[in-house]
Write an enzyme that holds these catalytic residues in place. Sequence first.
Site, PDB file in Angstrom:
ATOM      1  N   ASP A   1       0.794  -1.233   0.000  1.00  0.00           N
ATOM      2  CA  ASP A   1       0.000   0.000   0.000  1.00  0.00           C
ATOM      3  C   ASP A   1       0.827   1.285   0.000  1.00  0.00           C
ATOM      4  O   ASP A   1       0.297   2.372  -0.206  1.00  0.00           O
ATOM      5  CB  ASP A   1      -0.969   0.022   1.189  1.00  0.00           C
ATOM      6  CG  ASP A   1      -0.284  -0.294   2.514  1.00  0.00           C
ATOM      7  OD1 ASP A   1       0.848   0.193   2.728  1.00  0.00           O
ATOM      8  OD2 ASP A   1      -0.864  -1.026   3.324  1.00  0.00           O
TER       9      ASP A   1
ATOM     10  N   GLY B   1       0.712  -7.589  12.905  1.00  0.00           N
ATOM     11  CA  GLY B   1      -0.373  -7.648  11.938  1.00  0.00           C
ATOM     12  C   GLY B   1      -0.246  -8.711  10.874  1.00  0.00           C
ATOM     13  O   GLY B   1      -0.669  -8.509   9.734  1.00  0.00           O
ATOM     14  N   THR B   2       0.330  -9.847  11.198  1.00  0.00           N
ATOM     15  CA  THR B   2       0.471 -10.943  10.240  1.00  0.00           C
ATOM     16  C   THR B   2       0.328 -12.281  10.942  1.00  0.00           C
ATOM     17  O   THR B   2       0.749 -12.432  12.095  1.00  0.00           O
ATOM     18  CB  THR B   2       1.824 -10.886   9.509  1.00  0.00           C
ATOM     19  OG1 THR B   2       1.964 -12.045   8.676  1.00  0.00           O
ATOM     20  CG2 THR B   2       2.987 -10.846  10.490  1.00  0.00           C
TER      21      THR B   2
ATOM     22  N   CYS C   1       2.436  -1.027 -22.988  1.00  0.00           N
ATOM     23  CA  CYS C   1       3.677  -0.401 -22.512  1.00  0.00           C
ATOM     24  C   CYS C   1       4.146   0.654 -23.506  1.00  0.00           C
ATOM     25  O   CYS C   1       4.346   0.359 -24.698  1.00  0.00           O
ATOM     26  CB  CYS C   1       4.745  -1.473 -22.323  1.00  0.00           C
ATOM     27  SG  CYS C   1       6.390  -0.837 -21.958  1.00  0.00           S
TER      28      CYS C   1
ATOM     29  N   HIS D   1       6.955  -7.580  -1.081  1.00  0.00           N
ATOM     30  CA  HIS D   1       6.118  -8.083  -2.176  1.00  0.00           C
ATOM     31  C   HIS D   1       5.841  -7.031  -3.241  1.00  0.00           C
ATOM     32  O   HIS D   1       4.857  -7.133  -3.981  1.00  0.00           O
ATOM     33  CB  HIS D   1       4.798  -8.619  -1.613  1.00  0.00           C
ATOM     34  CG  HIS D   1       4.981  -9.750  -0.661  1.00  0.00           C
ATOM     35  ND1 HIS D   1       4.071 -10.060   0.330  1.00  0.00           N
ATOM     36  CD2 HIS D   1       5.978 -10.655  -0.533  1.00  0.00           C
ATOM     37  CE1 HIS D   1       4.508 -11.096   1.025  1.00  0.00           C
ATOM     38  NE2 HIS D   1       5.655 -11.467   0.516  1.00  0.00           N
TER      39      HIS D   1
ATOM     40  N   CYS E   1       7.609  -0.191 -25.084  1.00  0.00           N
ATOM     41  CA  CYS E   1       7.511  -1.192 -26.152  1.00  0.00           C
ATOM     42  C   CYS E   1       6.979  -0.564 -27.439  1.00  0.00           C
ATOM     43  O   CYS E   1       7.493  -0.816 -28.541  1.00  0.00           O
ATOM     44  CB  CYS E   1       6.583  -2.332 -25.725  1.00  0.00           C
ATOM     45  SG  CYS E   1       7.279  -3.495 -24.532  1.00  0.00           S
TER      46      CYS E   1
END
Length: 289
Positions: free
Chosen positions: A125, A250-251, A184, A159, A187
């Site tokens: 976040d 918190g996990t 993209c 992550h 690209c």
Amino acid sequence: MPETLWLSEGGEEIQKLVKRVASARRVVVVTGAGISVNCGIPDFRSSSGLFKQIQASHGDVVSKGRDLFDASVVFRTAQATRIFYEWMTHLREQCERAQPGVVHAFIRQLADRGQLQRSYTQNIDGLERKAGLEVWDPHCPTTSPECVPWQQAQSIPLHGTMDRLTCQLCSSSDTYNAVAGDSCSDCMSRSQQREQLGRRALATGTLRPAVVLYGEPHPHSEDIARIIGHDTRALQGRKRATHDVLLVLGTTLKVPGCKQLVRQLAAAPTTTTIVVNNEHVCGRVWDNI
């Protein structure tokens, strides 16, 4: 087996832990989705979390909500990919509106006091950056003045982050100015240059959030392993006259990589490990911790 203290019952023991954190020479923090729930961002595994929301809305596409964060599922069909991008865009909007909570402010306070060795977060976040922490961004060019070397970084997103999009084909990245699922621009630019020279056009990749999904290799695993190794040696190298604290907040420690991280950091004999979570954390999660 660790001792479990309930906030309503273990007042004296909890005060001892608070004093231990306050007097620690170094503190390492590992956080999960639970610290951002009060900021308006849903967690993943609770009864009202993101997995349940997805399953209720798209049970005809995914058998369980977790599948929408599984690389082998979300890119299997055009419908699943479209739903994935829609949910990630919605989650990004929630992240943009959210403000840091009390835990983020606490981690910032540890940093200001010179106690924070590092903060590792499973969250995508970006609230650590909003809280004023120096966040490591592996996509940031080293020549950029905004680039924070890992040695100086206070927060490590394990992550990835919703702050960026990456191309699935060429791996170029940019801040979240485009929309997930768009083509993209890098690209397309390379392809147009070839076409202007009369050469065959190149394939164009699709932009996706720069987050790590289940079932896919971590693109920056070696860099993160280097940082974790550095912090592990720092904790293990402390003199026995001092003490350090590992805070896990918190996990539920159900993600194998996070569980291994906690095991490694908790191994130092002078480190006290404190786990704070709304749901009970027990059983095999604690093996060898």
